[in-house]
Design a protein around this motif. Structure first.
Motif, mmCIF file in Angstrom:
data_model
loop_
_atom_site.group_PDB
_atom_site.id
_atom_site.type_symbol
_atom_site.label_atom_id
_atom_site.label_comp_id
_atom_site.label_asym_id
_atom_site.label_seq_id
_atom_site.Cartn_x
_atom_site.Cartn_y
_atom_site.Cartn_z
ATOM 1 N N ASP A 177 9.911 15.876 21.854
ATOM 2 C CA ASP A 177 9.978 17.317 21.673
ATOM 3 C C ASP A 177 10.109 18.187 22.850
ATOM 4 N N GLN A 178 9.040 17.790 23.583
ATOM 5 C CA GLN A 178 8.827 18.684 24.778
ATOM 6 C C GLN A 178 8.238 17.963 25.969
ATOM 7 N N SER A 203 14.760 19.450 31.380
ATOM 8 C CA SER A 203 16.099 20.299 30.791
ATOM 9 C C SER A 203 17.223 19.146 30.828
ATOM 10 N N ASN A 206 16.939 17.317 27.676
ATOM 11 C CA ASN A 206 16.735 18.182 26.392
ATOM 12 C C ASN A 206 15.391 18.266 26.049
ATOM 13 N N GLU A 208 11.915 20.616 25.479
ATOM 14 C CA GLU A 208 11.456 21.817 25.653
ATOM 15 C C GLU A 208 10.535 21.986 26.804
ATOM 16 N N TYR A 239 9.384 31.010 30.610
ATOM 17 C CA TYR A 239 8.894 29.562 30.202
ATOM 18 C C TYR A 239 7.519 29.629 29.999
ATOM 19 N N LYS A 262 3.788 18.586 17.603
ATOM 20 C CA LYS A 262 5.022 18.395 18.493
ATOM 21 C C LYS A 262 4.723 16.941 18.990
ATOM 22 N N THR A 264 5.048 15.048 22.723
ATOM 23 C CA THR A 264 5.022 15.680 24.111
ATOM 24 C C THR A 264 4.965 14.736 25.157
#
Ligand code: GTP
Ligand code: ZN
Length: 395
Positions: A177-178, A203, A206, A208, A239, A262, A264
Motif C-alpha cells: 500500500d505505502q 509515486s 503507485n 502512498e 506529504y 497497511k 508498507t
C-alpha cells in the motif's frame, strides 16, 4: 536565474548552513551534517535495483488470474470442489523454494502449491510472490501445513528489472500500500535530494508516500527545529512526515498509527535506521542492524530474500534488505514533474510541450519557483534527479 530564485537558493543555503553549524557546534564526534552540501544522488546511481510501477503486464499472469478467478468463483478453490476446509484469508510471508510460509489468521503454515498452480508457476516465475493473498487448504496431518489452492488478483505489485538494461520484470512483492521513505537528521546527515528520489519511486510504484525522519535523539531542540524548517516544503505539499527515534523510542506510536492495517515498504539511504525502526516497532523482530561506517557515514548493504513481516498491531512490513536503494525506471525526463504534486498541474501551462522546466522560456514551473509557489528545495532536487535519469536507449 531570476532574482527571486537566487534569493530562495540563498535562503535554503543559509538554513542548511545554520543547521550544519549548529550540529558542528555540538561537537558530535561522528556528526555528518557537514555532508549536506554533498546532497547528491551519487552512490544510488550505482545500484542495479530498480523499482517499477504496476503498469507493465505479464500476459501469463493475466491468464492465470483469469483461470484462478474463474475457478475460484465456481468452486471457491482451484481444481477442487465441494471442500469446506479452505481458508480464504491467507497471505504469503516468505517463499522458500517450493514451499511458502503463509499466515492464515493466527497460524503460520508451510504450504506447497496445488499441482495445477505449480504448472502455472513453472511457466511464470512471478506467479507467486511475497504479499500474495491466497486460499489455503489445511492438510489433515496437522495444523502446520497446507496447500495453496487459489491466488487472488493483486491490487498492486512492486517490481524491479533484473539489471539496468534488462526488460525482464521481477516482481518483489504484491499488494503493497505505502512506502515509508526514511531519512535521518544525522549519521548519515539529512539528504532531501535522496528523500525526493524515493518519493518519486513511491509515486511511480503507485504507493502512498510517508516521510519518516529518524534519529532525532542525535539533535537537540534547536537542531530539530532547523531540520523541520529545511523540510517544511513537504508539509506544504501535504506529504505526511514524522520525526522519530528508533533508539530513543520517540514517536513510535505515531508511526504505528501510520502502519496499522497497511502493507508498507521501508526505503531510504543505507544506515538511516530502517531495520532498527522495524525492531523498535515490534520487539518480536531482530533484523540485523549495521554500524554506520565511521569513515563514510553510510551503512553497508545487506542482501537477502524479500519477506513480509506481520506487525503485532496490525499491518505488514515488506522487508527487502537487498533492494532498498531504488532507482527509477519507466520515468522519462519530461515526465518527472508529474511525480511532483506541486509541479504536475503547472507543467501543462508551460509554453512548450515536453518542457523539462530547466532552460525553456515561458516555463510555468520556473515562474512558480521564482514567486515561491514551488519551493526551491524541491525544484533543486528535481533538477538533480532529472540529471540522473538516463536517456531512453534507442530501440
Ligand atoms: N542514534 C540513533 N541511532 C540509530 C537510530 N536508529 C538506528 N540507529 C543506528 O543506525 C545504524 C544503522 O541502522 P540500520 O537499522 O541497520 O539501518 P538501515 O537503514 O536498515 O541500513 P541498511 O540495512 O544498510 O539499509 C545502526 O547502528 C543503528 O543502531 C536512532 O534512532 N538513533
Ligand atoms: Zn516548464
Amino acid at each position: 536565474m531570476a532574482k527571486k530564485k537566487k534569493r530562495s537558493k540563498r535562503q535554503l543555503e543559509k538554513k542548511v548552513k545554520r543547521f550544519r553549524e549548529h550540529q558542528k557546534g555540538k561537537k558530535r564526534e561522528r556528526d555528518l551534517a557537514g555532508r549536506f552540501e554533498e546532497d547528491s544522488l551519487g552512490d544510488l546511481e550505482t545500484t542495479k535495483e530498480r523499482i517499477g510501477s504496476r503498469k507493465s503486464r505479464s500476459d501469463t499472469r493475466k491468464e492465470v488470474i483469469e483461470l484462478t478467478a474463474a475457478r475460484f468463483e465456481e468452486f471457491g478453490v482451484v481444481a477442487v470442489s465441494g471442500e469446506e476446509d479452505v481458508e480464504s484469508n491467507g497471505r504469503v510471508l516468505e517463499i522458500l523454494g517450493p514451499v511458502s510460509r503463509v499466515e492464515v489468521g493466527e497460524d503460520i503454515l508451510e504450504c506447497g502449491l496445488h499441482m495445477e498452480l505449480r504448472a502455472i508457476q513453472s511457466a511464470d516465475k512471478n506467479f507467486l510472490v511475497v504479499g500474495e493473498r491466497i486460499c489455503v487448504r489445511k492438510t489433515p496431518e496437522g495444523e502446520t501445513e497446507g496447500v495453496i489452492v487459489a491466488v487472488f488478483r493483486r491490487d498492486s505489485r512492486l517490481s524491479r528489472r533484473s539489471s539496468r538494461r534488462s526488460h525482464i520484470e521481477r516482481v518483489i512483492a504484491a499488494n503493497v500500500d505505502q512506502m515509508c521513505v526514511v531519512g535521518s537528521v544525522a549519521e548519515p546527515s539529512l539528504r532531501p535530494a535522496l528523500i525526493d528520489r524515493f518519493l518519486v519511486a513511491a509515486s511511480v510504484g503507485n504507493l502512498e508516500p510517508v516521510i519518516v525522519i529518524n534519529k532525532i535523539d542525535l539533535v537537540d531542540e534547536e537542531g530539530l527545529a532547523l531540520a523541520r524548517e529545511i523540510l517544511s516544503p513537504y508539509y506544504v505539499i501535504k506529504y505526511p512526515m514524522l520525526f522519530v527515534s528508533a533508539l530513543a523510542r520517540r514517536n513510535l506510536d505515531g508511526l504505528r498509527g501510520v502502519l496499522a492495517g497497511k502493507t508498507t515498504i521501508f526505503s531510504g539511504h543505507s544506515g538511516v535506521g530502517k531495520s532498527a525502526l522495524v525492531n523498535a516497532l515490534d520487539p518480536r523482530y531482530k533484523l540485523e542492524t549495521r554500524e554506520v561506517s565511521e569513515a563514510s557515514g553510510k551503512g553497508k548493504h545487506m542482501t537477502s530474500r524479500a519477506k513480509l513481516l506481520p506487525l503485532r498491531f496490525g499491518g505488514y512490513v515488506v522487508d527487502t534488505p537487498g533492494i532498498r536503494s531504488f532507482s527509477l525506471w519507466e520515468v522519462e525526463k519530461q515526465d518527472l514533474a508529474l511525480y511532483y504534486p506541486e509541479m504536475k498541474n503547472l507543467a501543462s501551462e508551460c509554453r512548450y510541450g515536453g518542457c523539462t522546466h530547466t532552460h525553456e522560456p515561458g516555463c510555468a514551473v520556473k515562474d512558480a519557483v521564482d514567486d515561491g509557489r514551488v519551493s526551491y528545495l524541491r525544484y533543486d532536487n528535481y533538477l538533480k534527479i532529472l540529471e540522473s535519469i538516463e536517456e531512453t536507449p534507442p530501440a
